[in-house]
Every structure is written in C-alpha cells, then in structure tokens.
Design a protein around this motif. Sequence first.
Motif, PDB file in Angstrom:
ATOM      1  N   UNK B 142     -22.676  68.144 -20.315  1.00 23.07           N
ATOM      2  CA  UNK B 142     -23.332  68.057 -18.778  1.00 23.07           C
ATOM      3  C   UNK B 142     -22.358  68.858 -17.751  1.00 23.07           C
ATOM      4  N   UNK B 143     -21.147  68.265 -17.885  1.00 22.40           N
ATOM      5  CA  UNK B 143     -19.840  69.000 -17.035  1.00 22.40           C
ATOM      6  C   UNK B 143     -20.211  70.492 -16.785  1.00 22.40           C
ATOM      7  N   UNK B 144     -20.015  71.120 -17.967  1.00 15.92           N
ATOM      8  CA  UNK B 144     -19.977  72.592 -18.023  1.00 15.92           C
ATOM      9  C   UNK B 144     -21.353  73.517 -17.851  1.00 15.92           C
ATOM     10  N   UNK B 145     -22.284  72.877 -18.906  1.00 15.73           N
ATOM     11  CA  UNK B 145     -23.437  73.366 -18.658  1.00 15.73           C
ATOM     12  C   UNK B 145     -24.655  72.530 -18.520  1.00 15.73           C
ATOM     13  N   UNK B 146     -25.047  72.303 -17.405  1.00 18.64           N
ATOM     14  CA  UNK B 146     -25.915  71.431 -17.217  1.00 18.64           C
ATOM     15  C   UNK B 146     -27.476  71.863 -17.870  1.00 18.64           C
ATOM     16  N   UNK B 147     -27.742  72.859 -17.627  1.00 24.51           N
ATOM     17  CA  UNK B 147     -29.041  73.482 -18.123  1.00 24.51           C
ATOM     18  C   UNK B 147     -29.151  73.539 -19.650  1.00 24.51           C
ATOM     19  N   UNK B 148     -27.878  73.843 -20.274  1.00 28.00           N
ATOM     20  CA  UNK B 148     -27.985  73.647 -21.844  1.00 28.00           C
ATOM     21  C   UNK B 148     -28.133  72.072 -22.310  1.00 28.00           C
ATOM     22  N   UNK B 149     -27.332  71.288 -21.315  1.00 29.22           N
ATOM     23  CA  UNK B 149     -27.620  69.935 -21.915  1.00 29.22           C
ATOM     24  C   UNK B 149     -29.060  69.704 -21.495  1.00 29.22           C
ATOM     25  N   UNK B 150     -29.766  70.071 -20.520  1.00 30.63           N
ATOM     26  CA  UNK B 150     -31.178  69.551 -20.433  1.00 30.63           C
ATOM     27  C   UNK B 150     -31.788  70.234 -21.427  1.00 30.63           C
TER      28      UNK B 150
END
Lengths: 325, 417
Positions: B142-150
Amino acid sequence: MDLEALYRTLSLADSTTRVVLLGTGMLGLCAGVVGTLGVLRRRALVGDAVAHAALPGVCIAFLIVGERNVPALLIGALAIGLLAAWSIALVRRVSRIKEDAAVALVIGSFFGLGIVLSQRISERGNAAAGIDSFIFGKAATMIQSDALVISAATLICLLVVALLHKELRTLCFDRAFGESLGWRMGPLDALVMALVAITTVAGLPAVGAVMIVGLLIIPSAAARFWTDRFGLTLIVSGALGTLAAIIGTIASGALPVPDSSPSKGWPTGPTIILVAGAAFFASMLFGPKGGLIAQALRRARLSRTLAYDARLPIDRADSGGRPLP
Amino acid sequence: MSMLGDAISHAILPGLAIAFLITSSRAPLPMLVGAALAGILSVTLASALAAARRVREDAALGVSFSLFFAGGIVLITLFARSVDLDPGCVLYGLAELIPLDTRPITLLGMTAEVPRAFPWLLGALLLNLALVLIFFKELTLTTFDTSLAAALGFAPWAVHAGLLASTAATSVVSFEVLGSILVIAMLVGPGATAYLITDRLSRMLAWSCAFAALAATLGYALALALETNIAGMVATITGAQFALALLLAPRHGVLAKSYRRLNLAVRIASEDMLSTLYRAHERAAREPALDLAEASSLLEPAALDPSDRVVGSRLACWLARRTITTRGLVRTDPAGTLSLTPLGVDAARETIRAHRLWEAYLATNLGLPQDHLHAPSHRVEHFLTPEIQKRLETELPPEATRLDPHGQPIPRADRPR
C-alpha cells in the motif's frame, strides 16, 4: 450574558477595548490575506512551523537582551521562524524527504529546543513570564505598542500583496508560465514565506502559536467556497478574518463564564478561532462555489436532466412534448 | 501522513478536557478514551473536508486541528484552571514525574515497581510491533503502489485507516508522558532519518527504532546534565540526528551527493581538456604552422568558444588539470606548452570517438544539419559507454563510421597499440 459589558465593548468606551479590537482586527485582516497565499501555494502548514519555531527565537533573543523587550523578542522570533521556513525548503530541495515530514520535523525539533531554552531561562530565576504567553497568547493584555506592531505588519503585508498582486497570482496558479516570462519565481516564493512568517510573529503575542495557524488557514479555506477569482479570494478571506477576529474578541469578553472559573472571560485567541470555524462551516454549507447546498442542487438538476435524456424517444413523445427541464 | 501526529496531538486536548470534566479525575482510562475519540474525530473531520475537494489536504488538517485545539483551550480555561491539567503540560509532557508515579506490578511471582505509564506504553509497543509484523506485506504494497494494492484486492483504505488508528492510539498513549511535541518529533524524526540511510522498508523500520532509542537515551542524559526539560531535549536530539544524517548519510546525504557530483564534473572537465588537446594535435599535423602553445591556451575555460568550452566549475577544472597531469596523460615542455602523452592520446581517442560517432549518427540517421551536430555531441560524449558506441556503429552505414560529417577521422575502438 452581561449586557452592560457587551454594550461597553460595542461602544468602544474603554481605550483598552479599542486597542485590543484594533490589534486583533488588523491581525485577522493580515492573516486572512497572507494565509490565502500560503494555502494556495500549498504551504498552509509552514505557518505552523514558523509559529513553533518562534519559541526558541524568543528565548534566544531573551538570553541575548536579558529582559522582556518586545521588539527584540519579535525580531528573534522572526529570525528563527525564517530559519525554520528556510530549512523546510532546504530539506525538500536537497533530500527525498517530503514537505509534510520536513514540516513535522522542524516543528518537533525547534519547539523542543524552545522548551529546553525556556526552562533554562525560568530556572535561572528570570521571570519567564511573557514567554509562555507566546505559546498561548494573551490578547486581553494587549497594549498599544502590540497593536501598533500588528498594524505596521499588516500594512506592510497588504502593501506588498497589492503591489505584487499580478506576480503572486501567477506564482499561485502557473509558476512555469511566470518563469517563461523571465520572472524570478524563487525569490517571489521566498517572499510569500516571509509574509507568512511576519504575520505569524506579529500575531504571536496576541493569539499564540497554535491559534495563529488557525487564523492563517481557516478564513482562506472558507473563502474558497465563495469565489474562484484570486483577487476576490484575498478580499473575502481578509474580510472573514477581520470579522472573526472582531466578533471573537467581543464575544470573549461578553460570553458567560462559570462562577467557579478563575478567569474573567473566554480566552480571546481560541474564541476567535472558534468564530472563524463557525464562519468556515457556514461557508462550506452555503457557499456558491462547491458549498454543500450548491452541490446538492447542481447534482439534483443534473440527475433530472440525465433521467429525461435517458428515456427512449418514444417515451418522450408520450410525455406530451414536455419541455426539457 | 507526517503531519497527522501533529494534528492528533493537538486535537486530543478537548477530549482530555471533557473526560476530565465528566470524571473530575485524571484516571487514565477515561482520559485515554476521551483523547482517542477526539483524535479520531479530528482526523475524520479533516478527511471529510479534504473529500469536499474545495479544501486541500494540508489546509483541511490545519482547519481541523486548530479548531479542536481552540476548543480544548477554551474548556480548560473556563472549567479546569485550578487542576494540574494545564496546557503547558500537554505540550511539554511530564517525563520528569515518571519515577515518582509508580505502582507495583506482580508477574510470575515477582513484584516490581514500574512507572504507571509503563504498561500502557509497553502495550502500545507490542500492539504496533505485532501489527507491523503481521501486515508487513500489505503495508509495503500500500505504501509503494496503492493502485496495485487496490487492484489485488488489498483494500488500501483499510490499511490506511488502520495506520491512522494506530498512529492515533500511539499518540494518545504517549503524550501523557511525553507531551505533544515529543510525540510529533518521535513520530516523524527517526523515520525520516532512517529514510535517508536506507532504501529497504524493513531496514528502515529497524534503523528508525534504533534512532528513536538513541535519541531518547541521549536526550534524557543531556537533559539531566543540563537540568532542563526531558521531552524538549529528546525532541531537539531527533532534529539534530536528522540534520547529521542529511549531511552525512552514505547515499542520500548532502556530502555524498556533492562528492559524486564533483567527481562527475572532474571527469567531464578532464575529458574535455584531453579532447581539446587531441583536436589541437590533429590540426597541428595538418597545418604545421600552428603552434601547440596556442592549443594549451584553449584549456583556459574563458578562452573557448562557448559550445566548445571545458564544462565545469573553477574547482572542477583545477582538479581535472591536476588529475590529467598526475596520471601522465599530458606533459608540459619547458616553454609551458601542453601536449598529450601516448597514454593521453589513447584516453582522448575514446571521448573523440564517442563525440564523432554521435555526430555521424545525428547527421545520418536524424538528418540534422552540420552546424547542429557539435553542441549536443559535446554534451553526450561523456556518457556513451562502449556498448552504446557498438550499437551506434551497427546502426550506421560502414563509411560513416570512419569519417564524421565534418570529414574528420573517427578513431577506432580496437586500435592495436
């Protein structure tokens, strides 16, 4: 409510009231205008850092001068406040630490240093009295010279903003365009920081470190709900700041106080902030630009239009050629 | 989220005041609940304001916490002046009183006097540690790639809210002892310092804990020695740590960065000097009348054609001049004339080759006119590795790899020595 006191305040009978009202009103005006620049430059919290950094500045000035000489203390606060603002900019430029972290760091360490110094001062038997008031502010004890300092700072800030209005607008909205015109945007940006610092320091004795931030941010945030135009935002924000300061000052003297309380009235600085907060929520509700009511109305109109357009042509014919809403 | 600690630690003041007014005691539990509620409320208010989109995030935070703080001050001034809940101790904390405020705790048959705040802080530490260890993967993502996490279905908002809640809880538990200023300093300072030291999140966490512990110990000792406020001293130390790291950190420090920059500047300046001399040699071979002494004057930065000048500051030029002399790449004859040694010729050939290959490429493959070739090549010649030069050679027609567009020979890479 003590009507007599309210009447006395409103009629400006005592000279003290006049001085306090002049001081806080001018401060509200200045903070409203300068704060708008800060908020538009996304530097809303730099004022916070400057305000906290003022404490070590005051202490250092006190250690050098050796007495509670208000102009000297203010100059010390301004110097260290500017140093704080400059260090935030420096940290942002030379490292990968982001601005908000830099702000928090500067607040923590500068204020920590201020606490260390102020305790040293009070332990050396000096009357630290007066230094505490820079944190929380004591508008009610404002004297004529304080009000004059504030007025002078306000006039300087307003003059600068009026003269550089066009350049500042460019800085806030299209920095690259300004650069392409050959304007020096870096110094201009530094000037905005300096204005914020001057306002903050001038307001410290009156409303204190934490409250001055509110006075810088809240009126300008409220003004955004009323207009999209830069000049108008400045005017609305300045007016809101002035009004909040004046109403807050009057209210702090006139609002009822429980009998058990040792204080004679509401604390002035926080009361001003609460009034400004009320103005902010009113703006958020009723403001024509993005205010909640305006938004709801627009959305309702839009969904009516969409609902009408989405019907099949044959249905629309059935509806008897009702005109588009 | 750095300013969150600041915001929360200011905003919990009214919560404390209300809890105090209701219970009229400083019992820890109601105070904590009140503070936590106020903290969460203020953050919720800030994000609601920011969601309205007319107010930017930082301004929203400022509006919210200054309102809460103002409310807190009003409440305290009006109702609670007489007790020891004064605004000052909210800011400075009561670290001095920890040893005086202890209570016995029995664990495994052993009884120890521990500070009253100790169990709370220990609990906060364990909770945070457990959360970080359990959700390390989620936090990283979530810290580094919010869109990937989503996209992967990790619900970044939940992670965000969790982080927020644990920040709030930590602030609330800590601030009674440390005061709000130290909470701010501790939440941000060690983390920012660690960020300058390392690039890996796991190492950053470890460094951050180490810095925090060091600052606490050092600050405490210094405060005792100087007889001053503990929380303030610790906060000052966290700032000093950061300043030191900013200056000295191995990769991201200011000194390391300027050293790397100076190194590059010296390399570029010396390559420029060598290639200038090389061209002078070439010209001298064609026109025997030309004096090499004229060429050495070319090395003075001011004497050069701007598009031809040795790039770099005075310091870099001076260092470059020293470097090429001590490495035996140039020699000075008694008259003061500079000329390249055979070693220097070899070194200069590489830069000249890069330069002329690039010129050929720009002319042949991009069709740039003759007078537009030199300046860009003069800049890019320092960064064309042998691999790139090989690529350029394969993209060029064979005859273009021998003579550059100005008719000068392009030195070959594999000249037998």
